[in-house]
Design a protein around this motif. Structure first.
Motif, PDB file in Angstrom:
ATOM      1  N   GLU A  45      10.884   2.963  -1.197  1.00  0.00           N
ATOM      2  CA  GLU A  45       9.829   3.816  -0.648  1.00  0.00           C
ATOM      3  C   GLU A  45       9.126   3.068   0.470  1.00  0.00           C
ATOM      4  OE1 GLU A  45       6.585   4.750  -3.228  1.00  0.00           O
ATOM      5  OE2 GLU A  45       5.645   6.005  -1.723  1.00  0.00           O
ATOM      6  N   PRO A  46       9.175   3.601   1.677  1.00  0.00           N
ATOM      7  CA  PRO A  46       8.548   2.868   2.773  1.00  0.00           C
ATOM      8  C   PRO A  46       7.031   3.004   2.739  1.00  0.00           C
ATOM      9  CG  PRO A  46       9.398   4.955   3.582  1.00  0.00           C
ATOM     10  CD  PRO A  46       9.747   4.878   2.119  1.00  0.00           C
ATOM     11  N   HIS A  47       6.348   1.908   2.962  1.00  0.00           N
ATOM     12  CA  HIS A  47       4.903   1.959   3.178  1.00  0.00           C
ATOM     13  C   HIS A  47       4.682   1.488   4.609  1.00  0.00           C
ATOM     14  CE1 HIS A  47       3.549   2.678  -1.066  1.00  0.00           C
ATOM     15  NE2 HIS A  47       4.803   2.328  -1.263  1.00  0.00           N
ATOM     16  N   TYR A  48       3.893   0.416   4.768  1.00  0.00           N
ATOM     17  CA  TYR A  48       3.630   0.016   6.146  1.00  0.00           C
ATOM     18  C   TYR A  48       4.886  -0.583   6.768  1.00  0.00           C
ATOM     19  CZ  TYR A  48       0.581  -1.390  10.041  1.00  0.00           C
ATOM     20  OH  TYR A  48      -0.030  -1.530  11.255  1.00  0.00           O
ATOM     21  N   ALA A  49       4.962  -0.475   8.071  1.00  0.00           N
ATOM     22  CA  ALA A  49       6.096  -1.016   8.805  1.00  0.00           C
ATOM     23  C   ALA A  49       5.572  -1.589  10.106  1.00  0.00           C
ATOM     24  CB  ALA A  49       7.106   0.088   9.080  1.00  0.00           C
ATOM     25  N   GLN A  50       6.377  -2.430  10.699  1.00  0.00           N
ATOM     26  CA  GLN A  50       6.022  -3.009  11.986  1.00  0.00           C
ATOM     27  C   GLN A  50       7.230  -2.887  12.894  1.00  0.00           C
ATOM     28  OE1 GLN A  50       3.017  -6.041  12.276  1.00  0.00           O
ATOM     29  NE2 GLN A  50       2.286  -3.996  11.753  1.00  0.00           N
ATOM     30  N   ALA A  51       6.973  -2.783  14.173  1.00  0.00           N
ATOM     31  CA  ALA A  51       8.085  -2.745  15.123  1.00  0.00           C
ATOM     32  C   ALA A  51       7.709  -3.568  16.339  1.00  0.00           C
ATOM     33  CB  ALA A  51       8.400  -1.308  15.518  1.00  0.00           C
TER      34      ALA A  51
END
Ligand code: RUQ
Ligand code: CUA
Length: 664
Positions: free
Chosen positions: A499-505
């Motif tokens: 389950e994705p929560h925070y992400a960075q790119a």
């Protein structure tokens, strides 16, 4: 109202909110315009423009995608064992998952934050939280290996973590559950929350060059739930902001009992002030127990140490560290714009988005514009801190990212959409449906001083009908939108791992060129390394047998081993002798109660195997490494416990005895 009626009406309100969870946006469908395919098409052999690091939620891993293609590049194990590459199974990596509770093979990973220099992503490390057994990890982005994990004492669920300051001075970690401090008797009735439970915030320092983490200090705060956080930047550097819920201090049925107050809080923390108190010796040494685990890239081995002391600053006694700012209703996301002036709170149950002003907060503190205190901490008047409110933005605002062009984009869980609004005039500019129930969202650099406003990615909790059915559980998903124009344009759906929560790119160039291609064999200082086939051996130490083994295309040395007996514990220390990019070898042996090893070029990894029966046992390389990969195999002979077969080992020389009497 009598208590039962009051309870029933509160429950009805909650039921209403929950029923909104399933409402679909009106313009549901695939409103994807014609050029979406060309905008996400990355031709075979071409690289993506961005790396996207996505938290794995209850998978405990981090996954790495290319943007705009949505292609999965790698799954990096952090808090969960990973049979695919032996993380948590090899003897070298087991200590990474050690805690004060012993070895823990899993966690729940929610937030990631890339290291920054001067408020910009520097591509060195990414930090990750473990929500269940409170820990923070550092992943080295030159190797994509988890390099360090530190456990957090006095904490019960590390949700508002890890958020970093603009020069990666600190990683912050706020406890979700307040609990009695570790050095107090915790054997108290649960309904003594108000008297006995405390909320702890940990400041983890990060050494500038090595990245080494240490708990610099902890702040003891009133017992509430800390949910999310972000550091100030620019003018607000030196401050941290945390969203808090359950200011009702409920200990049961929180969905009702922690939704009573009209406003909860954003807690503003002056960490420069806390540093001063620390220097002045105002901290209290507290005895605790927490693990600190470090992976060494030269020995290719992790070590775990249990630490026993932490310094705690009491924010009730030491004034001017913490301030509460009222924030409507059960705030979740707490986000700071690129200038550091605007702090956006997102109340899960609120119908507006409050935007606070850093300057006004400073003035309110100077003027003591307080509305009393909460558990000894001053409460700043709402109006005194408020810049303004975004009216009727949507239902259930959760998280906000910034485009660096003066706009914010907020995710709305209940109304399943992302909404773009202007920070200055607080006017809604655009909205786009998400499919469905978006949680976090991510703009490359969207929480730094320099966002790259090309894309926003929505991370959705529910996919329902978006993909082919796969039984009762469907993949969670991400959706990519082009935000370079005035209208946000949906380009792509892609499923995520966990389950994705925070992400960075971040732009690929920030990371790509720093990537390690292999480990230098001459620098390998694993105590069980064999730096060439001549150094291979099998050594018996009582009932422990150490096999110093090498792997190179396409054989194991030794590949014939005899003299192993029932009751032995066998350690295969396999060194991959390759010195080239992308040539791992694997190692597995029949009946091992373990995962395989996947050994990188120049690395040594160890598999423990306890034979359980007499006989001939096959072993082999698991990674298709050459045309003769299937030939990369061998045998171990296991004899009965009392047998006197001596240890012997070889590759290529254990040939059938020539029988001179045999007929030609
Ligand atoms: S959370 S979906 Cu655990 Cu970051 Cu908001
Ligand atoms: Cu080595 Cu297959």
């Amino acid at each position: 109202m009598n208590p039962i009626k009051k309870y029933a009406s509160a429950l009805a309100a909650v039921a209403l909110i929950s029923s909104m969870n399933s409402c679909k946006p009106k313009n549901v469908g695939s409103a994807v315009s014609g050029d979406a395919a060309s905008k996400t098409y990355v031709a075979p052999g071409k690289y993506d423009e961005f790396y996207n690091f996505v938290s794995g939620g209850f998978s405990g891993q981090m996954s790495v995608y290319g943007i705009p293609s949505g292609r999965l590049l790698k799954v990096v194990p952090i808090f969960t064992v990973n049979p695919e590459n032996g993380y948590g199974y090899s003897e070298e990596t087991k200590p990474m998952l050690n805690t004060s509770h012993g070895f823990i093979p899993w966690d729940d990973q929610h937030h990631l934050d890339l290291s920054q220099t001067n408020g910009e992503i520097d591509g060195r490390w990414i930090f990750a939280n473990a929500n269940n057994t409170p820990r923070v990890a550092r992943v080295d982005l030159s190797t994509f290996h988890t390099s360090e994990i530190i456990e957090l004492p006095n904490s019960g669920g590390n949700h508002s973590s890890p958020f970093i300051t603009e020069n990666t001075e600190y990683i912050v970690a706020g406890t979700r559950f307040s609990v009695p401090p570790d050095d107090k008797n915790g054997d108290v009735p649960i309904n003594t929350y108000k008297q006995n439970f405390k909320g702890t915030i940990s400041f983890i320092s990060v050494e500038k060059n090595s990245g080494a983490m240490d708990i610099a200090f902890q702040l003891q705060c009133p017992g509430v739930n800390f949910d999310l956080s972000h550091a100030g930047k620019g003018k607000s550097h030196g401050w941290f902001f945390f969203s808090c819920y359950n200011t009702e201090q409920a200990n049961t049925l929180l969905e009702v009992n922690a939704s009573k107050r009209d406003k909860d809080f954003i807690m503003a923390v002056n960490w420069k002030k806390a540093e001063e108190y620390l220097k002045a010796g105002k901290g209290r040494k507290q005895s605790v127990k927490y693990a600190h685990n470090v992976y060494d890239e030269k020995t290719h081995t992790a070590t775990s140490e249990i630490r026993t002391e932490v310094i705690v600053l009491d924010t009730k006694e030491l004034k001017d560290i913490c301030y509460f700012i009222p924030c409507p209703k059960s705030p979740h996301g707490c986000d700071v714009d690129p200038t550091g002036e605007y702090i956006v709170g997102s109340g899960k149950l609120a119908a507006l988005i409050p935007v606070f002003s850093f300057d006004k907060i400073q003035k309110a503190i100077a003027d003591k514009a307080y509305d009393g205190d909460y558990d000894g901490i001053p409460v700043i008047k709402y109006e005194a801190a408020l810049y303004g409110e975004v009216k009727k933005p949507g239902l259930g605002p959760l998280h906000t990212e910034f485009d660096g062009k003066g706009n914010a984009i907020t995710s709305f869980f209940v109304s399943s959409e992302i909404v773009k609004w202007n920070i200055k005039d607080l006017k809604v500019l655009d909205r786009a449906p998400t499919f469905y129930s978006v949680g976090h969202l991510c703009i490359p650099g969207g929480d730094t001083k320099k966002p790259n406003a090309k894309y926003v990615i929505a991370y959705n909790k529910i996919t329902k009908d978006r993909y082919l059915p796969t039984g009762p559980e469907l993949a969670q998903s991400a959706q990519l939108y082009d935000i370079s124009g005035d209208k946000m344009q949906l380009l792509l759906d892609f499923p995520t791992i966990g389950e994705p929560h925070y992400a960075q790119a971040v732009e690929a160039s920030v990371i790509r060129d720093r990537s390690v291609k292999f480990f230098k064999i001459e620098e390998n200082s694993n105590p069980y390394v064999a730096k060439g086939e001549g150094a291979t051996k099998v050594v018996r130490e009582g009932s422990k047998v150490h096999v110093y083994m090498t792997a190179i295309r396409s054989h194991l040395t030794p590949d014939n081993i005899e003299g192993i007996k029932l009751g032995d514990e066998v350690y295969f220390h396999v060194t991959n002798l390759e010195q080239d990019w992308d040539v791992p070898h694997g190692f597995a042996i029949k009946g091992a109660a373990n995962a395989e090893l996947l050994i990188m070029p120049g690395e040594t990894s160890t598999l423990k195997w306890v034979p359980d029966r007499v006989g001939i046992v096959p072993m082999y390389c698991t990674d298709f490494c050459s045309a003769l990969h299937q030939e990369m195999q061998g045998y171990v002979r296991v004899s009965p416990a009392g047998s006197n077969i001596p240890i012997s080992f070889s590759t290529g020389t254990n040939l059938p005895k020539t029988d001179s009497t045999a007929k030609k």
